[in-house]
Design an enzyme around this catalytic site. Structure first.
Site, PDB file in Angstrom:
ATOM      1  N   LYS A  13       0.799  -1.383   0.361  1.00  0.00           N
ATOM      2  CA  LYS A  13       0.055  -0.087  -0.356  1.00  0.00           C
ATOM      3  C   LYS A  13       0.748   1.316  -0.130  1.00  0.00           C
ATOM      4  O   LYS A  13       0.925   2.286  -0.020  1.00  0.00           O
ATOM      5  CB  LYS A  13      -0.999   0.019   1.307  1.00  0.00           C
ATOM      6  CG  LYS A  13      -2.013   1.103   1.080  1.00  0.00           C
ATOM      7  CD  LYS A  13      -3.117   0.890   2.074  1.00  0.00           C
ATOM      8  CE  LYS A  13      -2.709   0.556   3.350  1.00  0.00           C
ATOM      9  NZ  LYS A  13      -2.001   1.202   4.132  1.00  0.00           N
ATOM     10  N   ARG A  88      -8.863   3.295  10.737  1.00  0.00           N
ATOM     11  CA  ARG A  88      -8.116   1.744  10.844  1.00  0.00           C
ATOM     12  C   ARG A  88      -9.947   0.811  11.797  1.00  0.00           C
ATOM     13  O   ARG A  88      -9.333  -0.119  11.006  1.00  0.00           O
ATOM     14  CB  ARG A  88      -7.298   1.378  11.576  1.00  0.00           C
ATOM     15  CG  ARG A  88      -5.958   1.891  10.888  1.00  0.00           C
ATOM     16  CD  ARG A  88      -4.713   2.090  12.456  1.00  0.00           C
ATOM     17  NE  ARG A  88      -3.572   2.592  11.734  1.00  0.00           N
ATOM     18  CZ  ARG A  88      -2.432   1.618  11.357  1.00  0.00           C
ATOM     19  NH1 ARG A  88      -2.976   0.626  11.386  1.00  0.00           N
ATOM     20  NH2 ARG A  88      -0.915   2.734  11.096  1.00  0.00           N
ATOM     21  N   ARG A 123      11.692 -11.405   3.258  1.00  0.00           N
ATOM     22  CA  ARG A 123      12.079 -10.436   3.408  1.00  0.00           C
ATOM     23  C   ARG A 123      13.478 -10.681   4.058  1.00  0.00           C
ATOM     24  O   ARG A 123      13.373 -11.028   5.497  1.00  0.00           O
ATOM     25  CB  ARG A 123      11.864  -8.986   4.341  1.00  0.00           C
ATOM     26  CG  ARG A 123      10.695  -8.505   2.997  1.00  0.00           C
ATOM     27  CD  ARG A 123      10.100  -7.892   3.683  1.00  0.00           C
ATOM     28  NE  ARG A 123       8.733  -7.193   2.896  1.00  0.00           N
ATOM     29  CZ  ARG A 123       8.299  -6.620   3.267  1.00  0.00           C
ATOM     30  NH1 ARG A 123       7.706  -5.900   4.700  1.00  0.00           N
ATOM     31  NH2 ARG A 123       6.739  -6.037   3.172  1.00  0.00           N
ATOM     32  N   ARG A 156      14.090  -9.143  10.135  1.00  0.00           N
ATOM     33  CA  ARG A 156      13.421  -8.706  10.996  1.00  0.00           C
ATOM     34  C   ARG A 156      12.220  -9.063  11.994  1.00  0.00           C
ATOM     35  O   ARG A 156      11.364  -9.876  11.555  1.00  0.00           O
ATOM     36  CB  ARG A 156      12.416  -6.830  10.117  1.00  0.00           C
ATOM     37  CG  ARG A 156      13.430  -6.017   9.090  1.00  0.00           C
ATOM     38  CD  ARG A 156      12.715  -4.710   9.107  1.00  0.00           C
ATOM     39  NE  ARG A 156      11.881  -5.386   7.984  1.00  0.00           N
ATOM     40  CZ  ARG A 156      10.642  -4.171   8.165  1.00  0.00           C
ATOM     41  NH1 ARG A 156      10.903  -2.518   8.988  1.00  0.00           N
ATOM     42  NH2 ARG A 156       9.682  -4.658   8.111  1.00  0.00           N
ATOM     43  N   ARG A 167      -0.273  -9.560  12.797  1.00  0.00           N
ATOM     44  CA  ARG A 167      -0.701  -8.680  12.294  1.00  0.00           C
ATOM     45  C   ARG A 167      -2.178  -8.493  11.029  1.00  0.00           C
ATOM     46  O   ARG A 167      -2.958  -7.549  10.863  1.00  0.00           O
ATOM     47  CB  ARG A 167       0.147  -7.586  11.248  1.00  0.00           C
ATOM     48  CG  ARG A 167       1.554  -7.017  12.505  1.00  0.00           C
ATOM     49  CD  ARG A 167       2.399  -6.688  11.230  1.00  0.00           C
ATOM     50  NE  ARG A 167       2.266  -5.410  10.839  1.00  0.00           N
ATOM     51  CZ  ARG A 167       3.621  -5.177   9.875  1.00  0.00           C
ATOM     52  NH1 ARG A 167       4.438  -6.029   8.607  1.00  0.00           N
ATOM     53  NH2 ARG A 167       2.794  -3.591   9.489  1.00  0.00           N
TER      54      ARG A 167
END
Length: 211
Positions: A13, A88, A123, A156, A167
């Site tokens: 996004k 949100r 990642r 991370r 999440r």
């Protein structure tokens, strides 16, 4: 054009928000940056936000929307803005409507959860120079070693599989109901994320009327 961008964490996004911002010459407004700026500038709502943050409390919706109204009254927003990260939840969207913040379009960047998990868990970031890689899409020449500085590449905390699942669960429970809220208002448009970022970008720009 006043836009809201929706999308699960890891859907890309933020990248699309930057593209729209450049194409339409309108600012990308993220909640975190907006709060920090208001606190730094010592505005009325900024001081209220600082008091809440200093006490360890969450900044209330009415303060966030007050800061938002101050922000969108600035000159760079006269041709529109992109809200990235707010609202949100449906109550926040209702409060936004009640305070008279006009939204023209809500754009959802949709990527399936499985794809997000694959993207995010692959990642890797260099501990030393911060260069980013992906085990599948942009691997280092030597596994675990940064191409640029030779530092160690790590996952991370935000990219750990369990964090990603948490999440995503929060997004589906709290933020996803905004799709139905804005669909009823006839403002929602969905862009399906493609394998290539450039292809997603082309669809995003088409959705906001850029040819």
């Amino acid at each position: 054009m006043n836009l809201i961008l929706l999308g699960a964490p890891g859907a890309g996004k933020g990248t699309q928000a930057e593209v729209i911002s450049q194409a339409l010459s309108i600012p990308q407004i993220s909640t975190g940056n907006m709060l920090r700026e208001a606190v730094k500038n010592g505005t009325e709502y900024g001081m209220k936000a600082k008091a809440a943050m200093d006490s360890g409390a969450l900044v209330s919706d009415d303060i966030v929307i007050g800061i938002l109204k101050e922000r969108i009254a600035q000159d760079d927003c006269k041709n529109g803005f992109i809200l990235d990260g707010f609202p949100r939840s449906v109550p926040q969207a209702e409060a936004l409507d009640e305070m008279g913040v006009k939204i023209d379009k809500v754009l959802e960047i949709f990527v399936p959860d499985e794809t997000i998990k694959e993207r995010v868990s692959g990642r890797r970031v260099c501990e030393d120079c911060g260069a980013s890689y992906h085990v599948q899409f942009k691997p280092t020449k030597t596994e675990g070693v940064c191409d640029k500085c030779g530092g160690a590449t790590v996952i991370r905390k935000d990219d750990q599989p369990e964090t990603v699942l948490e999440r995503l669960a929060t997004y589906h429970k709290t933020t996803e109901p905004l799709k139905a809220y804005y669909e009823k208002q006839g403002k929602l448009e969905t862009v399906v994320g493609q394998e290539e970022v450039a292809d997603t970008t082309a669809l995003t720009l088409k959705a906001v009327g850029v040819k």
